[in-house]
Design a protein around this motif. Structure first.
Motif, PDB file in Angstrom:
ATOM      1  N   ILE A   1       0.856  -1.189   0.000  1.00 46.18           N
ATOM      2  CA  ILE A   1       0.000   0.000   0.000  1.00 46.18           C
ATOM      3  C   ILE A   1       0.889   1.236   0.000  1.00 46.18           C
ATOM      4  O   ILE A   1       1.720   1.418   0.891  1.00 46.18           O
TER       5      ILE A   1
ATOM      6  N   MET B   1       1.548   5.035   0.461  1.00 46.12           N
ATOM      7  CA  MET B   1       0.936   6.153   1.180  1.00 46.12           C
ATOM      8  C   MET B   1       1.564   7.468   0.766  1.00 46.12           C
ATOM      9  O   MET B   1       2.786   7.575   0.654  1.00 46.12           O
TER      10      MET B   1
ATOM     11  N   ALA C   1      -8.313   3.129   6.291  1.00 46.82           N
ATOM     12  CA  ALA C   1      -7.841   3.215   4.909  1.00 46.82           C
ATOM     13  C   ALA C   1      -6.917   2.050   4.575  1.00 46.82           C
ATOM     14  O   ALA C   1      -6.899   1.576   3.441  1.00 46.82           O
TER      15      ALA C   1
ATOM     16  N   ASN D   1      -8.185  -1.509   2.073  1.00 48.98           N
ATOM     17  CA  ASN D   1      -7.503  -1.290   0.818  1.00 48.98           C
ATOM     18  C   ASN D   1      -7.403  -2.588   0.034  1.00 48.98           C
ATOM     19  O   ASN D   1      -7.774  -3.656   0.507  1.00 48.98           O
TER      20      ASN D   1
ATOM     21  N   GLN E   1      -3.400   2.214  -2.791  1.00 53.02           N
ATOM     22  CA  GLN E   1      -2.838   3.532  -2.521  1.00 53.02           C
ATOM     23  C   GLN E   1      -3.651   4.246  -1.458  1.00 53.02           C
ATOM     24  O   GLN E   1      -4.852   4.011  -1.320  1.00 53.02           O
ATOM     25  N   ILE E   2      -2.986   5.137  -0.722  1.00 55.06           N
ATOM     26  CA  ILE E   2      -3.687   6.024   0.209  1.00 55.06           C
ATOM     27  C   ILE E   2      -3.171   7.433  -0.051  1.00 55.06           C
ATOM     28  O   ILE E   2      -1.958   7.643  -0.129  1.00 55.06           O
TER      29      ILE E   2
ATOM     30  N   ASN F   1      -8.627   6.300  -0.175  1.00 52.44           N
ATOM     31  CA  ASN F   1      -7.926   5.033  -0.396  1.00 52.44           C
ATOM     32  C   ASN F   1      -8.599   4.234  -1.494  1.00 52.44           C
ATOM     33  O   ASN F   1      -9.805   4.343  -1.715  1.00 52.44           O
ATOM     34  N   THR F   2      -7.784   3.433  -2.192  1.00 49.48           N
ATOM     35  CA  THR F   2      -8.354   2.547  -3.188  1.00 49.48           C
ATOM     36  C   THR F   2      -9.025   1.404  -2.449  1.00 49.48           C
ATOM     37  O   THR F   2      -8.643   1.068  -1.329  1.00 49.48           O
TER      38      THR F   2
ATOM     39  N   TRP G   1     -12.111   4.917  -5.610  1.00 48.79           N
ATOM     40  CA  TRP G   1     -11.499   5.614  -4.469  1.00 48.79           C
ATOM     41  C   TRP G   1     -12.551   5.925  -3.415  1.00 48.79           C
ATOM     42  O   TRP G   1     -13.560   6.561  -3.695  1.00 48.79           O
TER      43      TRP G   1
ATOM     44  N   SER H   1     -13.243   8.133  -0.185  1.00 46.01           N
ATOM     45  CA  SER H   1     -12.595   9.237   0.531  1.00 46.01           C
ATOM     46  C   SER H   1     -13.453   9.703   1.697  1.00 46.01           C
ATOM     47  O   SER H   1     -14.678   9.743   1.632  1.00 46.01           O
TER      48      SER H   1
END
Lengths: 418, 225
Positions: free
Chosen positions: A305, A307, A335, A339, A344-345, A358-359, A410, A412
């Motif tokens: 992940i 960040m 997050a 994930n 990703q974050i 976050n995805t 995503w 959020s």
């Protein structure tokens, strides 16, 4: 709208209706009174005319003046007497005016005549106008008096009520178990005061008990858990277990940890709701998030992940420091846990807001339930789903606004601190 | 090394005492405030483990008294109330460490050891395990007198293993030790696997024997073979 204003308005409405009704009654009475008076006058004049004819044996002159018309019309036989309202041309000849007309037969010089006697009446329009005007004036006066009277009442009569209201607004259950307003001479206000005091007393008692309970519950639950865990760990050190038994003991120990964290989260929630976190300090959330991120990356250097922290402006918030820590750690944890791998974050920090995206897979439940307790969306079952509920409670206890959006893979979460 | 455990829960106290005695400590147990207070005024201890909530008094007062009687003793506060306020209060009164209940016994041992090192040796103590030498204060690790460069987590892991040698260490215990209050960040405790793999590789590369043993996928054991 204030109660007293509303009561005044109702009062005014009813008075206005009554005034209109009174107007009609006045009008009816006055016009019938005037009609009677007119009929009487007409009867007197008829009597005069008949006496005149009886004495002189001739008709009086036909006469037309401001206040009466008299006319004789020869007829072949005796006519019936009648009285009616009619309109005649005014003496000035420019408008039609209402008249009361009396028709009666006279006999003079051996012939029958029809006598038409007319007298002008007060115009109905004028009468209505006068009544409406005086009632209107009355209403206006009443309105003015009412406004001043209400003001005075609000100041004088209702002041104990407003004092009670003021105190209720600022009541804090930790410190107040009754109102400090003195008793008044008004029975209702005293009853209200007593009722509120009784209620406050009970609620604050319950509140303190609950507070006590949360403190003790923690101790009472964690201690047996510590006993269980320590016994299991002693068991674990016995040498002659097989693979299955290792797993059983390991699972049991893991569960004690889960139960311990669960009770701590629940207690934390009730502490937040009871407002047991009262210290306020300026906390740099950007700094806090960076520390958390670094600690995470140190623990899991090869994390899938990625960040990223975008610190556009520094973000300093007045908050209890331990709650700030819990807030940051919970949203970050959320997050990470929700994930995908690789994922990703992205965190954006502005002077009054924090966005963490976050995805992840789309939610399987409606997003409205995201901040509810025990909401675990497709998560491995070892997480009780309290993280975001705690975040939400912290935000609402400080008046921060929190919102969730999902867009194109995503998730959020945005918190606005204001 | 002489320890005093102040704990009112008998079940918990017996486990802790038997664990600590098996580990090689001398351990005494007091179950009330009165008993604990008279013990600390009469005897001296190297380290005291004090539960804050006692039926007949507050553990904080014990911390205060102990600091007065024997300033050199180490104090670890045990509390079921895992709140920051309690922690700060305990440390302010002179406690050296704070361990919330429920804790792992291995973690308790590791805290006692680390406290002991800090208090006793002023940091110059060397920890030697066969060919491995650790200088805790400088975070230096040597194998056969050759320094090994470890990350902080690998170093913590090695120290934890050596402190708790010959004992089965669950992945959870290792994970909580490494991540502290961040343990909840991880969906599983598998993140320790890579740390262990790297640590083992770095040690083996220096000719160190393979002391880290995997136990049925539930944990690890550090044994002197």
């Amino acid at each position: 709208m204030r109660l007293i204003t509303r009561a005044g308005l109702y009062y005014l409405c009813i008075t206005a209706c009554l005034c209109i009704l009174a107007g009609f009654i006045f009008y009816g009475h006055l016009s019938s009174l005037l009609e009677e008076e007119m009929n009487e006058q007409l009867a007197i004049e008829r009597k005069d005319i008949r006496q005149y004819i009886a004495a002189r044996h001739q008709l009086p002159e036909s006469l037309s003046s401001d206040d009466r018309h008299l006319q004789f019309i020869p007829v072949t036989s005796e006519v019936d007497s009648s009285t009616m309202d009619t309109f005649l041309l005014s003496p000035l000849g420019d408008e039609m005016l209402p008249y009361r007309q009396h028709i009666f037969p006279v006999f003079a010089s051996g012939k029958w005549y029809k006598a038409i006697l007319s007298k002008p009446m007060v115009e109905k329009d004028d009468l209505l106008d006068a009544i409406a005007r005086s009632l209107g004036l009355f209403l206006l006066l009443l309105l003015i008096v009412l406004i001043f009277f209400n003001q005075w009442i609000a100041h004088k009569l209702w002041s104990p009520f407003y004092k009670i209201l003021d105190q209720l607004r600022s009541v804090q259950l930790q410190y107040h178990s009754s109102l400090s307003t003195p008793p008044t001479r008004i029975k209702e206000f005293n009853e209200l005061r007593q009722g509120i005091n009784r209620l406050l007393n009970e609620i604050s008692h319950q509140y303190l008990q609950l507070k006590d309970f949360t403190d003790h519950a923690s101790h009472e639950i964690q201690t047996p858990l510590a006993v269980i865990r320590s016994k299991l760990e002693l068991l674990l050190q016995k040498e002659d277990w097989s693979g299955k038994e290792w797993e059983w003991i390991s699972d049991a120990i893991t569960s004690t940890g889960r139960l311990s964290r669960l009770t701590q989260s629940l207690l934390l929630l009730s502490r937040i709701e009871n407002r047991q976190f009262s210290s306020l300090e300026a906390v740099d959330l950007g700094e806090l998030i960076r520390n958390r991120m670094e600690a995470y990356e140190e623990c899991e250097p090869g994390s899938h992940i990625k960040m990223e922290l975008f610190l556009h402006e520094p973000l300093t918030v007045q908050i209890d420091p331990s709650l700030a820590d819990i807030l940051v750690s919970n949203i970050l944890q959320n997050a990470i846990k929700h994930n995908v791998e690789p994922g990703q974050i992205k965190m954006d920090i502005h002077s009054t807001q924090l966005t963490i995206a976050n995805t992840g897979r789309p939610l399987s439940k409606p997003s409205a339930s995201l901040f509810q307790r025990f909401n675990k969306d497709g998560l491995p079952s070892d997480s009780p789903g309290l993280g975001l509920a705690i975040v939400e409670r912290i935000c609402s206890s400080y008046g921060f606004r929190i919102a969730y959006h999902y867009n194109d893979g995503w998730h959020s979460i945005q918190i606005v601190f204001s | 090394m002489k320890l005093l455990l102040v704990e009112d829960q008998e079940d918990l106290a017996t486990s802790i005492v038997s664990f600590l005695i098996a580990t090689g400590y001398r351990c005494e147990w007091a179950c009330t405030y009165q008993e604990a207070d008279s013990r600390i005024s009469m005897f001296s201890y190297d380290c005291a483990l004090i539960d804050i909530m006692l039926p007949d008094g507050s553990g904080y007062q014990l911390v205060r008294n102990l600091r007065k009687y024997s300033p050199s003793a180490g104090i670890i506060v045990l509390s079921a109330k895992n709140s920051v306020d309690d922690k700060i209060k305990g440390l302010d009164l002179g406690a050296d460490d704070y361990l919330p209940k429920p804790f792992h016994l291995a973690e308790l041992h590791s805290r006692i050891k680390s406290l002991w090192r800090r208090r006793q040796m002023n940091g110059v103590m060397e920890l030697v395990f066969n060919e491995i030498k650790i200088i805790p204060d400088q975070m230096v690790v040597e194998v056969h007198h050759t320094p090994v460069i470890l990350t902080r987590k690998e170093y913590e892991l090695l120290l934890f293993f050596i402190t708790n040698q010959n004992r089965v260490m669950l992945k959870e215990v290792l994970a909580e030790h490494l991540s502290g209050d961040q343990a909840e960040f991880f969906n599983s405790f598998d993140f320790i696997y890579s740390h262990i793999k790297n640590l083992r590789k770095k040690l083996l590369d220096q000719g160190c024997a393979d002391y880290i043993q995997s136990i049925y996928g539930v944990g690890y054991k550090f044994t002197a073979l």
